[in-house]
Design an enzyme around this catalytic site. Structure first.
Site, PDB file in Angstrom:
ATOM      1  N   GLU A  76      -1.891  32.127  50.707  1.00  0.00           N
ATOM      2  CA  GLU A  76      -2.090  32.753  49.386  1.00  0.00           C
ATOM      3  C   GLU A  76      -2.467  34.224  49.490  1.00  0.00           C
ATOM      4  O   GLU A  76      -2.563  34.915  48.459  1.00  0.00           O
ATOM      5  CB  GLU A  76      -3.210  32.032  48.603  1.00  0.00           C
ATOM      6  N   GLY A  96      -6.420  36.458  53.670  1.00  0.00           N
ATOM      7  CA  GLY A  96      -6.850  37.436  54.676  1.00  0.00           C
ATOM      8  C   GLY A  96      -7.212  38.762  54.043  1.00  0.00           C
ATOM      9  O   GLY A  96      -8.255  39.348  54.344  1.00  0.00           O
ATOM     10  N   HIS A 141      -3.558  34.557  59.158  1.00  0.00           N
ATOM     11  CA  HIS A 141      -4.051  35.466  58.118  1.00  0.00           C
ATOM     12  C   HIS A 141      -3.645  36.883  58.467  1.00  0.00           C
ATOM     13  O   HIS A 141      -4.100  37.441  59.460  1.00  0.00           O
ATOM     14  CB  HIS A 141      -5.575  35.358  58.004  1.00  0.00           C
ATOM     15  N   THR A 187       2.717  22.734  62.286  1.00  0.00           N
ATOM     16  CA  THR A 187       2.880  24.024  62.974  1.00  0.00           C
ATOM     17  C   THR A 187       3.032  23.829  64.484  1.00  0.00           C
ATOM     18  O   THR A 187       3.240  24.808  65.204  1.00  0.00           O
ATOM     19  CB  THR A 187       1.657  24.925  62.714  1.00  0.00           C
ATOM     20  N   GLN A 225      -5.672  27.455  55.467  1.00  0.00           N
ATOM     21  CA  GLN A 225      -4.720  26.607  54.718  1.00  0.00           C
ATOM     22  C   GLN A 225      -5.021  26.693  53.213  1.00  0.00           C
ATOM     23  O   GLN A 225      -5.546  27.699  52.761  1.00  0.00           O
ATOM     24  CB  GLN A 225      -4.775  25.153  55.215  1.00  0.00           C
ATOM     25  N   GLY A 240       6.755  31.631  61.878  1.00  0.00           N
ATOM     26  CA  GLY A 240       7.928  32.416  61.466  1.00  0.00           C
ATOM     27  C   GLY A 240       8.888  31.626  60.581  1.00  0.00           C
ATOM     28  O   GLY A 240       9.949  32.121  60.199  1.00  0.00           O
ATOM     29  N   ARG A 275       9.357  30.248  54.191  1.00  0.00           N
ATOM     30  CA  ARG A 275       8.557  29.437  53.267  1.00  0.00           C
ATOM     31  C   ARG A 275       9.408  29.016  52.080  1.00  0.00           C
ATOM     32  O   ARG A 275      10.258  29.792  51.624  1.00  0.00           O
ATOM     33  CB  ARG A 275       7.351  30.233  52.766  1.00  0.00           C
TER      34      ARG A 275
HETATM   35  P1  IMP Z   1      -0.681  21.164  60.888  1.00  0.00           P
HETATM   36  O1  IMP Z   1      -1.871  21.771  60.228  1.00  0.00           O
HETATM   37  O2  IMP Z   1      -0.079  22.029  61.968  1.00  0.00           O
HETATM   38  O3  IMP Z   1      -0.950  19.773  61.338  1.00  0.00           O
HETATM   39  O4  IMP Z   1       0.468  21.044  59.767  1.00  0.00           O
HETATM   40  C1  IMP Z   1       0.358  20.172  58.639  1.00  0.00           C
HETATM   41  C2  IMP Z   1       0.956  20.829  57.399  1.00  0.00           C
HETATM   42  O5  IMP Z   1       0.132  21.937  57.005  1.00  0.00           O
HETATM   43  C3  IMP Z   1       2.361  21.416  57.603  1.00  0.00           C
HETATM   44  O6  IMP Z   1       3.077  21.302  56.398  1.00  0.00           O
HETATM   45  C4  IMP Z   1       2.087  22.877  57.892  1.00  0.00           C
HETATM   46  O7  IMP Z   1       3.193  23.690  57.577  1.00  0.00           O
HETATM   47  C5  IMP Z   1       0.923  23.128  56.956  1.00  0.00           C
HETATM   48  N1  IMP Z   1       0.048  24.236  57.384  1.00  0.00           N
HETATM   49  C6  IMP Z   1      -0.870  24.229  58.366  1.00  0.00           C
HETATM   50  N2  IMP Z   1      -1.483  25.418  58.462  1.00  0.00           N
HETATM   51  C7  IMP Z   1      -0.966  26.187  57.489  1.00  0.00           C
HETATM   52  C8  IMP Z   1      -1.240  27.528  57.041  1.00  0.00           C
HETATM   53  O8  IMP Z   1      -2.099  28.250  57.549  1.00  0.00           O
HETATM   54  N3  IMP Z   1      -0.482  27.968  55.992  1.00  0.00           N
HETATM   55  C9  IMP Z   1       0.435  27.183  55.368  1.00  0.00           C
HETATM   56  N4  IMP Z   1       0.713  25.936  55.753  1.00  0.00           N
HETATM   57  C10 IMP Z   1       0.017  25.433  56.797  1.00  0.00           C
END
Ligand code: IMP
Length: 424
Positions: free
Chosen positions: A14, A17, A41, A129, A223, A301, A304
């Site tokens: 969003e 950062g 961030h 990720t 997140q 990368g 989105r």
């Molecule tokens: P994980 O956190 O790597 O296990 O990913 C689980 C879900 O959260 C996936 O859909 C990721 O794309 C999303 N996600 C994790 N960290 C971020 C972030 O910092 N920004 C946006 N999506 C995130």
């Protein structure tokens, strides 16, 4: 503001950062309270453009103390690289970083396990990720994890690390080549973990001392609320709680000490990874927003997914966080779009009873009902005055403010630190 929490009200990314960078100006310490190297961030300030993953974003300001709370998971290899990157930018963090000894370490085996599970799930994959976040939290709650403070007794630490490595090789049936690569990573992991152990502290005490001496802290979420394992779009969520209340748990502070909760949301919606996204725009308009807003993941990368602003979800996340004010970001990206849509409710439940609101699989089946607002032609990038915004841009912000019921105090109009409007 002795203790402020800042969180994301959508699916992450969003623009927290930048807001952290602003709010950090007047505090003594900035503390990360959730997630790990999955976060990204990006901050642009003082000639730097840095994407931080595990370090609190507020550390970009040279006089702040950085704290990593116990509910985070820490990848020691990635953290060392991040600290080196900061040093190269001329920002030393070595003497300003404190980490909870209770933080769980992301063992390299976690990434192997996660990749294998995502491959196995195929079309139903979460789209993580790939940073080993899930398996590290699984290990934590199975009471089989390794914490940073464990590295203070290297013989025991090395034994447990080796046991996790062997278990992973056996469980996944890794080839000799892959097992060799994993063991090499584990050696670096062991070394970096032991090197970091001197930073381990009781962060609750560090924060208590700051507050007792009339200082202030900013708790920085990662997140977004819709990725929260309890309140988000389960099972397409991350594995640590990203709502405001989680800051108290992670940092060891009582809820009564919190003064403000700042919610950050984009002027539209984005999501990376899989899962329901009712207002998603899959055509050329979605592509246009992606390009204009540079909507590519700071960590992976990945492009989105982009869509209209969803007031039903924003109303929900403002409520579950108890946000006291909002910052809206990337308003400039909407310039030049003739008509803007805002989701007001969903077709399956036109009289949606918000007390029965669901964020699970049924959310993906909801068809949004929109209200259309006129857009604006003028380029507002870098605008710093509320009154100088085109009338339709102001009306758009006021419309969202009314729907969420929380005052919008800051409006970001570009990536630079200065591209910000404060509303009193
Ligand atoms: P994980 O956190 O790597 O296990 O990913 C689980 C879900 O959260 C996936 O859909 C990721 O794309 C999303 N996600 C994790 N960290 C971020 C972030 O910092 N920004 C946006 N999506 C995130």
């Amino acid at each position: 503001m002795p203790a402020t929490i800042i969180i994301g009200l959508q699916w992450g990314d969003e623009g927290k950062g930048k807001m952290v960078d602003h709010l950090a100006e007047t505090v003594d310490a900035v503390a990360r309270f959730s997630g790990g190297a999955n976060a990204g961030h990006t901050i642009e300030a003082d000639g730097h453009r840095i994407a931080l993953h595990q370090l609190p974003s507020g550390l970009i300001r040279p006089d702040k103390l950085g704290i990593i709370g116990s509910s985070c998971v820490l990848d020691p290899i990635a953290l060392s690289e991040e600290m080196e990157l900061m040093e190269k930018e001329g920002i030393s963090v070595a003497d300003r970083l404190t980490i909870s000894g209770k933080v769980h370490l992301v063992h390299p085996a976690g990434r192997y396990i996660e990749n294998s599970e995502e491959t196995r799930l195929g079309k139903s994959a979460v789209g993580t990720t790939g940073r080993g976040i899930g398996p590290t939290y699984v290990r934590k709650f199975m009471r089989k994890g390794i914490r940073l403070e464990d590295a203070a007794v290297p013989e025991v630490f090395l034994e447990r690390s080796a046991a996790i490595t062997d278990e992973c090789i056996e469980q996944l049936g890794l080839s000799a080549e892959l097992a060799g690569s994993l063991r090499e990573e584990v050696e670096i992991f062991n070394r970096e973990s032991i090197r970091l152990v001197d930073r381990a502290m009781d962060v609750s005490m560090v924060i208590a001392r700051i507050l007792a001496s009339e200082g202030s802290i900013l708790a920085e979420g990662a997140q977004g609320s819709l990725l929260d394992p309890d309140h988000g779009t389960y099972p397409f969520v991350t594995c640590s709680s990203c709502v405001a209340a989680a800051a108290c748990v992670s940092l060891g502070i009582g809820p009564v000490l919190i003064d403000e909760v700042v919610g950050v949301m984009k002027a539209y919606s984005t999501r990376v990874g899989n899962g329901p996204f009712p207002t998603e725009l899959t055509g050329s308009l979605g592509d246009r927003i992606r390009e204009q807003g540079n909507e590519y993941g700071a960590t992976t990368g990945r492009p989105r997914r982009c869509g209209w602003f969803d007031a039903v979800l924003a109303n929900y996340t403002a409520r579950i966080n108890g946000s006291t004010w909002t910052a809206i970001t990337l308003l400039d990206v909407l310039s030049g779009i003739p008509e803007l849509k805002v989701c007001m409710k969903y077709e399956l439940d036109p009289e949606i009873d918000l007390s029965l609101f669901e964020t699970g699989v049924r959310l993906g089946k909801h068809i949004p009902i929109y209200e259309t607002l006129p857009g604006w032609e003028e380029d507002i990038k870098g605008e710093r005055e509320w009154d100088a915004l085109p009338e339709n841009a102001r009306n758009y912000v006021l419309f969202i403010e009314k729907l969420t019921g929380v005052p919008i105090r800051a409006i970001s109009t570009g990536p630079a630190r200065e591209d910000l409007i404060w509303r009193t």
